[in-house]
Design a protein around this motif. Structure first.
Motif, PDB file in Angstrom:
ATOM      1  N   GLU A  68       7.692   1.602   2.623  1.00  0.00           N
ATOM      2  CA  GLU A  68       6.493   2.078   3.282  1.00  0.00           C
ATOM      3  C   GLU A  68       6.727   1.908   4.989  1.00  0.00           C
ATOM      4  O   GLU A  68       6.073   2.647   5.697  1.00  0.00           O
ATOM      5  CB  GLU A  68       5.324   1.082   2.723  1.00  0.00           C
ATOM      6  CG  GLU A  68       4.728   1.350   1.437  1.00  0.00           C
ATOM      7  CD  GLU A  68       4.396   2.770   1.517  1.00  0.00           C
ATOM      8  OE1 GLU A  68       3.812   3.323   2.405  1.00  0.00           O
ATOM      9  OE2 GLU A  68       4.775   3.408   0.408  1.00  0.00           O
TER      10      GLU A  68
ATOM     11  N   LYS B 154       0.855  -1.322  -0.045  1.00  0.00           N
ATOM     12  CA  LYS B 154      -0.068  -0.034  -0.007  1.00  0.00           C
ATOM     13  C   LYS B 154       0.891   1.152   0.049  1.00  0.00           C
ATOM     14  O   LYS B 154       1.849   1.114   0.802  1.00  0.00           O
ATOM     15  CB  LYS B 154      -0.913  -0.080   1.189  1.00  0.00           C
ATOM     16  CG  LYS B 154      -1.740  -1.045   1.206  1.00  0.00           C
ATOM     17  CD  LYS B 154      -2.847  -1.254   2.348  1.00  0.00           C
ATOM     18  CE  LYS B 154      -4.084  -2.099   2.288  1.00  0.00           C
ATOM     19  NZ  LYS B 154      -4.965  -2.283   3.486  1.00  0.00           N
ATOM     20  N   SER B 155       0.487   2.219  -0.934  1.00  0.00           N
ATOM     21  CA  SER B 155       1.415   3.502  -0.874  1.00  0.00           C
ATOM     22  C   SER B 155       1.024   4.542  -0.130  1.00  0.00           C
ATOM     23  O   SER B 155       0.095   5.301  -0.525  1.00  0.00           O
ATOM     24  CB  SER B 155       1.197   3.801  -2.623  1.00  0.00           C
ATOM     25  OG  SER B 155       2.145   4.648  -2.844  1.00  0.00           O
ATOM     26  N   ARG B 156       1.567   4.922   0.816  1.00  0.00           N
ATOM     27  CA  ARG B 156       1.269   5.812   1.641  1.00  0.00           C
ATOM     28  C   ARG B 156       2.593   6.956   1.918  1.00  0.00           C
ATOM     29  O   ARG B 156       2.415   8.080   2.086  1.00  0.00           O
ATOM     30  CB  ARG B 156       0.894   5.552   3.215  1.00  0.00           C
ATOM     31  CG  ARG B 156      -0.299   4.508   2.977  1.00  0.00           C
ATOM     32  CD  ARG B 156      -0.871   4.127   4.415  1.00  0.00           C
ATOM     33  NE  ARG B 156      -1.987   3.250   4.508  1.00  0.00           N
ATOM     34  CZ  ARG B 156      -1.920   1.934   4.812  1.00  0.00           C
ATOM     35  NH1 ARG B 156      -0.877   1.396   4.882  1.00  0.00           N
ATOM     36  NH2 ARG B 156      -2.806   1.187   4.818  1.00  0.00           N
ATOM     37  N   GLN B 157       3.787   6.449   1.873  1.00  0.00           N
ATOM     38  CA  GLN B 157       4.707   7.053   2.153  1.00  0.00           C
ATOM     39  C   GLN B 157       5.101   8.074   0.854  1.00  0.00           C
ATOM     40  O   GLN B 157       4.966   7.560  -0.206  1.00  0.00           O
ATOM     41  CB  GLN B 157       5.871   6.321   2.575  1.00  0.00           C
ATOM     42  CG  GLN B 157       5.829   5.650   3.859  1.00  0.00           C
ATOM     43  CD  GLN B 157       6.199   6.406   4.993  1.00  0.00           C
ATOM     44  OE1 GLN B 157       6.355   7.866   5.002  1.00  0.00           O
ATOM     45  NE2 GLN B 157       6.427   5.895   6.113  1.00  0.00           N
TER      46      GLN B 157
ATOM     47  N   THR C 231       3.661  10.100  -3.383  1.00  0.00           N
ATOM     48  CA  THR C 231       3.787   8.443  -3.023  1.00  0.00           C
ATOM     49  C   THR C 231       3.695   7.764  -4.305  1.00  0.00           C
ATOM     50  O   THR C 231       3.779   8.247  -5.548  1.00  0.00           O
ATOM     51  CB  THR C 231       2.317   7.922  -2.503  1.00  0.00           C
ATOM     52  OG1 THR C 231       1.050   8.171  -3.587  1.00  0.00           O
ATOM     53  CG2 THR C 231       1.843   8.802  -1.260  1.00  0.00           C
TER      54      THR C 231
ATOM     55  N   CYS D 110       9.745  -2.066  -1.741  1.00  0.00           N
ATOM     56  CA  CYS D 110       8.504  -1.322  -1.620  1.00  0.00           C
ATOM     57  C   CYS D 110       7.819  -1.646  -0.284  1.00  0.00           C
ATOM     58  O   CYS D 110       7.507  -0.591   0.432  1.00  0.00           O
ATOM     59  CB  CYS D 110       7.304  -1.944  -2.717  1.00  0.00           C
ATOM     60  SG  CYS D 110       7.727  -0.996  -4.189  1.00  0.00           S
ATOM     61  N   ARG D 111       7.916  -2.666   0.126  1.00  0.00           N
ATOM     62  CA  ARG D 111       7.330  -3.125   1.540  1.00  0.00           C
ATOM     63  C   ARG D 111       8.380  -2.264   2.660  1.00  0.00           C
ATOM     64  O   ARG D 111       7.956  -1.959   3.714  1.00  0.00           O
ATOM     65  CB  ARG D 111       7.275  -4.568   1.896  1.00  0.00           C
ATOM     66  CG  ARG D 111       6.570  -4.725   3.139  1.00  0.00           C
ATOM     67  CD  ARG D 111       6.260  -6.313   3.097  1.00  0.00           C
ATOM     68  NE  ARG D 111       7.303  -7.032   3.152  1.00  0.00           N
ATOM     69  CZ  ARG D 111       7.359  -8.538   3.338  1.00  0.00           C
ATOM     70  NH1 ARG D 111       6.066  -8.804   3.429  1.00  0.00           N
ATOM     71  NH2 ARG D 111       8.511  -9.398   3.236  1.00  0.00           N
TER      72      ARG D 111
END
Length: 298
Positions: A254, A165-168, A205, A250-251
């Motif tokens: 984040e 999930k892309s939040r940063q 993001t 990616c993980r």
């Protein structure tokens, strides 16, 4: 000034080598295969053949050099340890023998002792930093935010895949801007023996950046969130090792986010010229109209 660039034929190293050449440096590319390297870059570079696993070969390659810029990569734990960590240790040993004055190293904006236990590439880069620091040589650790040039890596079969999930948000940086900053840092003594955080102008993001990237291809694809375990499955059925590497990165990102900006460096180094739209205009739209495939990078 004579500078050796290790990794100068790769995607991240080539723009830096070109920038040094343009700035008037005498640039030697240290490569494993000179004939192959000649096909990747301009022929007006000097070439020296060496493997980063051999201190003896590196010593021959670095003779007479004033500085070395290091851009090494790996896509699994063993490779990161062998190439990034041990390779950098070998470069340090050879540089000390040859009387090299300055080592520049491509690190990361979140590479530190705390994070070194969270991802194998971060661990290898942190260990490489320690090896350089302990050498007593002047050093420049370049710690960029995510490069815009990595965006095509998230496109598979015309579909955009996210692995978390892309939040940063990260300040996306163009490689050409990064290369200009690197060259400037080598020429300014105020940055000697420092860790330099480098950012682009615009925080987005990964999901926001990918959606904007795909619009330049007139594609409004829905992004697919791909769990890391699915990346494992795809590799098992013929996928590429780089897929799992980016899934893990990616993980990891984040979970840690982006470091704060470097105030000294931001005052000294050039301001980034490209936001994401400007980069897409130059590197995607124009070339895509000519028929080049920039939608995916294999």
């Amino acid at each position: 000034m004579k500078i050796a660039v290790i990794g100068g034929t790769g995607r991240l190293g080539k723009p830096v080598a070109n920038a040094f050449k343009k700035a008037g440096y005498e640039v030697t590319l240290v490569v494993r295969d000179a004939s192959w390297a000649l096909e990747q870059v301009q022929s007006d570079f000097g070439f020296a053949t060496a493997n980063v696993n051999s201190v003896q070969q590196l010593t021959q390659a670095l003779l007479g050099m004033d500085a070395v810029y290091i851009s090494l990569s790996g896509f699994d734990e063993a490779q990161c340890q062998k190439v990034i960590h041990q390779g950098t240790k070998n470069i340090v040993a050879a540089a000390k023998i040859c009387g090299v004055k300055t080592l520049g190293f491509l690190s990361g904006s979140h590479v530190n002792e705390e994070n070194s236990h969270k991802h194998y590439e971060v661990k290898a880069r942190y260990q490489a930093e320690l090896a350089i620091k302990s050498s007593g040589l002047n050093y420049l650790f370049f710690c960029p935010s995510w490069f815009m040039e990595t965006l095509p890596l998230f496109v598979r079969d015309g579909k955009v895949c996210l692995f978390a999930k892309s939040r940063q948000k990260t300040h996306w940086l163009a490689l050409d801007d990064y290369a200009t900053m690197v060259v400037k840092a080598f020429g300014d003594a105020r940055l000697n023996s420092s860790r330099i955080i480098l950012r682009g102008p615009e925080p987005l993001t990964l999901e926001q950046a990918l959606k904007r990237y795909m619009k330049w291809f007139n594609q409004d694809e829905m992004l697919t969130i791909m769990p890391v375990y699915l990346a494992w499955v795809m590799i098992s059925f013929g996928g590429k090792k780089t897929l799992l590497h980016w899934a893990n990165m990616c993980r990891y990102f984040e979970s840690v986010g982006e470091e704060k900006n470097d105030e000294l460096a931001s005052k000294i180094l050039p301001v980034a010229r490209f936001n994401l739209d400007a980069w897409c205009q130059l590197n995607v739209a124009n070339k895509y109209r000519k028929g080049d495939n920039l939608l995916e990078i294999e």
